[in-house]
Design a protein around this motif. Structure first.
Motif, PDB file in Angstrom:
ATOM      1  N   SER A  31    -106.131  16.450 114.428  1.00 32.74           N
ATOM      2  CA  SER A  31    -106.547  15.551 115.074  1.00 32.74           C
ATOM      3  C   SER A  31    -106.625  14.300 115.017  1.00 32.74           C
ATOM      4  O   SER A  31    -105.858  13.827 116.232  1.00 32.74           O
ATOM      5  N   PHE A  32    -107.108  14.249 113.861  1.00 26.73           N
ATOM      6  CA  PHE A  32    -106.553  12.504 113.669  1.00 26.73           C
ATOM      7  C   PHE A  32    -105.562  11.791 113.597  1.00 26.73           C
ATOM      8  O   PHE A  32    -104.672  10.625 114.439  1.00 26.73           O
ATOM      9  N   PHE A  33    -104.666  13.120 112.939  1.00 24.12           N
ATOM     10  CA  PHE A  33    -103.087  12.617 113.313  1.00 24.12           C
ATOM     11  C   PHE A  33    -102.392  12.605 114.795  1.00 24.12           C
ATOM     12  O   PHE A  33    -101.551  11.449 114.905  1.00 24.12           O
ATOM     13  N   MET A  34    -102.646  13.889 115.863  1.00 27.76           N
ATOM     14  CA  MET A  34    -102.624  13.320 116.889  1.00 27.76           C
ATOM     15  C   MET A  34    -103.190  12.154 118.258  1.00 27.76           C
ATOM     16  O   MET A  34    -102.222  11.863 118.586  1.00 27.76           O
ATOM     17  N   CYS A  35    -104.504  11.675 117.373  1.00 28.99           N
ATOM     18  CA  CYS A  35    -105.235  10.817 118.326  1.00 28.99           C
ATOM     19  C   CYS A  35    -104.256   9.413 118.077  1.00 28.99           C
ATOM     20  O   CYS A  35    -103.579   8.582 118.839  1.00 28.99           O
ATOM     21  N   TRP A  39    -102.104   6.985 120.610  1.00 28.19           N
ATOM     22  CA  TRP A  39    -102.185   6.355 120.498  1.00 28.19           C
ATOM     23  C   TRP A  39    -101.132   5.245 121.066  1.00 28.19           C
ATOM     24  O   TRP A  39    -100.936   4.369 121.253  1.00 28.19           O
ATOM     25  N   PHE A  40    -100.210   5.660 119.779  1.00 29.06           N
ATOM     26  CA  PHE A  40     -99.464   4.867 119.564  1.00 29.06           C
ATOM     27  C   PHE A  40     -97.739   4.976 120.021  1.00 29.06           C
ATOM     28  O   PHE A  40     -96.801   4.556 120.150  1.00 29.06           O
ATOM     29  N   GLY A  41     -98.244   6.205 120.869  1.00 30.33           N
ATOM     30  CA  GLY A  41     -96.741   7.222 120.952  1.00 30.33           C
ATOM     31  C   GLY A  41     -95.596   5.720 122.244  1.00 30.33           C
ATOM     32  O   GLY A  41     -94.792   6.227 122.162  1.00 30.33           O
ATOM     33  N   ILE A  42     -96.859   5.375 122.552  1.00 36.49           N
ATOM     34  CA  ILE A  42     -95.705   4.172 123.834  1.00 36.49           C
ATOM     35  C   ILE A  42     -94.544   3.198 122.883  1.00 36.49           C
ATOM     36  O   ILE A  42     -93.583   3.344 123.827  1.00 36.49           O
ATOM     37  N   VAL A  43     -95.241   3.225 122.124  1.00 40.49           N
ATOM     38  CA  VAL A  43     -94.473   1.702 121.821  1.00 40.49           C
ATOM     39  C   VAL A  43     -93.361   1.664 121.312  1.00 40.49           C
ATOM     40  O   VAL A  43     -92.382   0.834 121.443  1.00 40.49           O
ATOM     41  N   PRO A  44     -92.657   2.888 120.782  1.00 39.33           N
ATOM     42  CA  PRO A  44     -90.869   3.010 120.870  1.00 39.33           C
ATOM     43  C   PRO A  44     -90.411   3.053 122.252  1.00 39.33           C
ATOM     44  O   PRO A  44     -88.828   2.750 121.950  1.00 39.33           O
ATOM     45  N   GLY A 159     -99.752   7.265 113.717  1.00 39.00           N
ATOM     46  CA  GLY A 159     -99.265   6.071 113.731  1.00 39.00           C
ATOM     47  C   GLY A 159     -97.863   5.801 113.724  1.00 39.00           C
ATOM     48  O   GLY A 159     -97.108   4.602 114.024  1.00 39.00           O
ATOM     49  N   GLY A 160     -97.195   6.335 112.645  1.00 41.16           N
ATOM     50  CA  GLY A 160     -95.792   6.335 111.810  1.00 41.16           C
ATOM     51  C   GLY A 160     -94.713   7.534 112.377  1.00 41.16           C
ATOM     52  O   GLY A 160     -93.868   7.273 112.785  1.00 41.16           O
ATOM     53  N   ALA A 161     -95.396   8.550 112.385  1.00 43.87           N
ATOM     54  CA  ALA A 161     -94.162   8.866 112.618  1.00 43.87           C
ATOM     55  C   ALA A 161     -94.228   9.500 113.994  1.00 43.87           C
ATOM     56  O   ALA A 161     -93.147   9.370 114.796  1.00 43.87           O
ATOM     57  N   ASN A 162     -95.083   8.595 114.762  1.00 42.92           N
ATOM     58  CA  ASN A 162     -94.962   8.921 115.992  1.00 42.92           C
ATOM     59  C   ASN A 162     -93.172   7.709 116.859  1.00 42.92           C
ATOM     60  O   ASN A 162     -92.543   7.778 117.749  1.00 42.92           O
ATOM     61  N   ARG A 163     -92.767   6.980 115.406  1.00 40.39           N
ATOM     62  CA  ARG A 163     -91.723   6.509 116.067  1.00 40.39           C
ATOM     63  C   ARG A 163     -90.362   7.176 115.484  1.00 40.39           C
ATOM     64  O   ARG A 163     -89.152   6.967 116.224  1.00 40.39           O
ATOM     65  N   LEU A 164     -90.453   8.546 115.202  1.00 43.39           N
ATOM     66  CA  LEU A 164     -89.741   9.588 115.080  1.00 43.39           C
ATOM     67  C   LEU A 164     -89.794  10.679 115.825  1.00 43.39           C
ATOM     68  O   LEU A 164     -88.669  10.996 116.384  1.00 43.39           O
ATOM     69  N   GLY A 165     -91.093  11.166 115.850  1.00 39.25           N
ATOM     70  CA  GLY A 165     -91.732  12.441 116.819  1.00 39.25           C
ATOM     71  C   GLY A 165     -91.136  11.322 118.554  1.00 39.25           C
ATOM     72  O   GLY A 165     -90.626  13.115 119.048  1.00 39.25           O
ATOM     73  N   ALA A 286     -95.159   3.133 105.765  1.00 35.80           N
ATOM     74  CA  ALA A 286     -96.655   3.595 106.215  1.00 35.80           C
ATOM     75  C   ALA A 286     -96.216   4.634 105.688  1.00 35.80           C
ATOM     76  O   ALA A 286     -97.323   5.366 105.861  1.00 35.80           O
ATOM     77  N   LEU A 287     -94.965   5.596 105.563  1.00 35.66           N
ATOM     78  CA  LEU A 287     -95.226   6.798 105.003  1.00 35.66           C
ATOM     79  C   LEU A 287     -96.014   7.331 103.617  1.00 35.66           C
ATOM     80  O   LEU A 287     -96.173   8.417 103.072  1.00 35.66           O
ATOM     81  N   MET A 288     -96.010   6.235 102.762  1.00 36.64           N
ATOM     82  CA  MET A 288     -96.764   5.869 101.605  1.00 36.64           C
ATOM     83  C   MET A 288     -98.644   6.542 101.889  1.00 36.64           C
ATOM     84  O   MET A 288     -99.197   6.813 101.087  1.00 36.64           O
ATOM     85  N   ASN A 289     -99.435   6.892 103.051  1.00 41.14           N
ATOM     86  CA  ASN A 289    -100.408   7.125 103.609  1.00 41.14           C
ATOM     87  C   ASN A 289     -99.823   9.086 102.858  1.00 41.14           C
ATOM     88  O   ASN A 289    -101.573   8.388 103.075  1.00 41.14           O
ATOM     89  N   ILE A 290     -99.485   9.199 103.096  1.00 39.29           N
ATOM     90  CA  ILE A 290     -99.530  10.605 102.121  1.00 39.29           C
ATOM     91  C   ILE A 290    -100.299  10.770 101.024  1.00 39.29           C
ATOM     92  O   ILE A 290    -100.774  11.520 100.868  1.00 39.29           O
ATOM     93  N   PHE A 291     -99.475   9.587 100.360  1.00 40.22           N
ATOM     94  CA  PHE A 291    -100.416   9.651  99.046  1.00 40.22           C
ATOM     95  C   PHE A 291    -101.927   8.414  98.446  1.00 40.22           C
ATOM     96  O   PHE A 291    -102.788   8.414  97.716  1.00 40.22           O
ATOM     97  N   ALA A 292    -101.059   7.294  99.097  1.00 42.01           N
ATOM     98  CA  ALA A 292    -101.833   5.978  98.722  1.00 42.01           C
ATOM     99  C   ALA A 292    -102.741   5.997  99.181  1.00 42.01           C
ATOM    100  O   ALA A 292    -103.920   5.519  97.635  1.00 42.01           O
ATOM    101  N   ARG A 293    -103.626   6.185 100.280  1.00 45.88           N
ATOM    102  CA  ARG A 293    -105.272   6.429 100.791  1.00 45.88           C
ATOM    103  C   ARG A 293    -106.308   7.241  99.891  1.00 45.88           C
ATOM    104  O   ARG A 293    -107.020   6.705  99.706  1.00 45.88           O
TER     105      ARG A 293
END
Length: 472
Positions: A31-35, A39-44, A159-165, A286-293
């Motif tokens: 849910s957090f991912f989709m929000c 939220w940043f979906g319009i950026v691309p 927030g980073g995946a939307n640049r591809l998604g 941005a993808l480092m969020n997978i493990f860094a946090r």
């Protein structure tokens, strides 16, 4: 009135889908991912939006500011609502109502309508607070830092995946015969519909706690709601530790947002990289969020086990200081290889600092986890705003000076001078920010916990759901 010792999971079993805590962890993270995705979906699509709606440069920047501003107020409010109504209902309403401006964004016809939608879309950024509250209610002290950090990190990926998604969604709708110029509209509508569906899923497949939902627990007398056990929002505001963590999160998540938001241009201006190359470097961080946090929360828990709540604070201060030093060093380098190396270390440490922050938050005030999480979470957006203003002001002054100094040298020379001035100004800004982060790390050491808090945290970490005792 009976008071039930709260059940919390002592392990993070990601594949045990029969477990309420695991199911809640996955649903709240998605849910957090989709929000964040919405939220940043319009950026691309901003170039398409500017062309379609005829946005002026000021309107474009105002839309960004409005989206961030709306989130600050929403996070402050949603935390208190979580304490009162529980994260399950709060997330359900946030997702279903928040989906409306996302969908409407795809239907706007004027710049004013677009700005209004951007303001209200920013409210779904409060999803971070609910996710942290829900995982804090589900997991025991020995694992709560890891759980909080992992759910937040995986959610931040949106927030980073939307640049591809989002471009992929646009390509899909175009394949069904939609005009390229309207693809951004349909993409936002799709993102809004998915958010709405997640709200329905959240309502039916999660619970506020392992014991049950807030409403049912109050009705059965298992959840105390006397005045003695109620914590007013003003009382939370008076706790100095909350405001130190507010500044800490501003110095971690807020700085991450600002640095990554300005890094594309900085890499191009400083190291003469191509736009695509610079963009891919920033996206990879941005993808480092997978493990860094997650690492930040994990080590927060480990230090907590070794040295109690004080250990969590010590690790937070340490990793925050490392973050500041990495940014300071990066700001002074002129080598692309060395620069990227320190940028990687900065990315790793800043995300670990974010995870470490919310390994401390659940222990500040257990009767007002939502309010504390909301205030601290809002700090991230405030930090991003202040840091962005610093960089923008420094860059603007430097660029104007460069333009004046290079008058009469031709357009190419003026652009080169402008880029060089901007790079130097931003580098100076990064240095100042890095020093501020180190100072914040030192200040964070002033966070203290009582002996009683230490004892309760230690006991809670050993209590398993099957060993709960009903206290009359």
């Amino acid at each position: 009135m009976a008071n039930l010792a709260q059940a919390k999971s002592t392990t993070l079993s990601l594949l045990d889908f029969k477990s309420v805590s695991t199911r809640t962890f996955w649903i709240t993270s998605i849910s957090f991912f989709m929000c964040f995705f919405a939220w940043f979906g319009i950026v691309p699509f901003m170039p398409d939006v500017v062309k379609d709606l005829g946005l002026t440069p000021d309107q474009k920047w105002n839309s960004i500011i409005l989206a961030v501003s709306g989130t600050v107020f929403a996070r402050l409010l949603i935390g208190k609502l979580c304490d009162k109504y529980g994260p399950r209902l709060c997330y359900t309403w946030l997702l279903t109502i928040g989906a409306i401006p996302v969908i409407l964004c795809g239907l706007v016809q004027t710049p004013t309508q677009f700005l209004i939608c951007r303001l209200f879309i920013g409210f779904i950024g409060a999803s971070f607070v609910i996710t942290q509250v829900h995982t804090s209610l589900m997991y025991a002290p020995n694992i709560v830092g890891t759980a909080n950090a992992t759910s937040a990190g995986w959610g931040n990926l949106g927030g980073g995946a939307n640049r591809l998604g989002m471009p992929l969604i646009a390509a899909a709708v175009v394949s069904f015969g939609v005009a390229d110029a309207d693809a951004w509209r349909y993409s936002m509508i799709v993102a809004g519909i998915v958010c709405f569906c997640m709200g329905i899923i959240y309502f039916f497949f999660t619970k506020d706690t392992l014991n049950g939902n807030f409403k049912d627990l109050r009705a059965s007398g298992e959840m105390v709601s006397t005045k003695k056990d109620q914590i007013g929002f003003l009382e939370v505001l008076k706790d100095y530790r909350v405001w130190i963590l507010f500044v800490v999160y501003a110095a971690s998540f807020g700085i991450e947002l600002t640095v990554y938001g300005t890094m594309d241009d900085y890499l191009q201006n400083t190291f003469q990289l191509e736009r695509v190359t610079a963009g891919n470097i920033v996206l990879s961080f941005a993808l480092m969020n997978i493990f860094a946090r997650t690492l930040g929360g994990f080590f927060g828990d480990k230090f907590g086990k070794l040295k109690g709540l004080r250990g969590r604070v010590l690790f937070l201060a340490f990793i925050l200081a490392i973050q500041g030093l990495m940014l300071i060093t990066f700001s002074t380098t002129t080598s692309i290889v060395i620069g990227v190396a320190f940028l990687i270390l900065f990315s790793l440490s800043v995300q670990m600092a974010e995870g470490a922050t919310f390994s401390v938050v659940p222990f500040i005030n257990k009767k007002a986890i939502g309010s504390v999480s909301g205030i601290v979470g809002a700090g991230g957006n405030v930090g991003a705003f202040l840091a962005a203003m610093l960089l923008k002001s420094q860059s603007a002054v430097a660029e104007k000076g460069a333009i004046i100094a290079s008058q009469g040298l031709g357009e190419e020379a003026i652009k080169a001078a402008q880029s060089a001035a901007s790079a130097t100004a931003v580098s100076s800004g990064y240095f100042i920010i890095g020093v501020t982060v180190v100072i914040t790390a030192v200040v964070s050491l002033s966070i203290r916990f009582s002996t009683e808090d230490e004892k309760v945290a230690k006991v809670d970490g050993l209590v398993k759901p099957e060993n709960l005792i009903l206290v009359k």
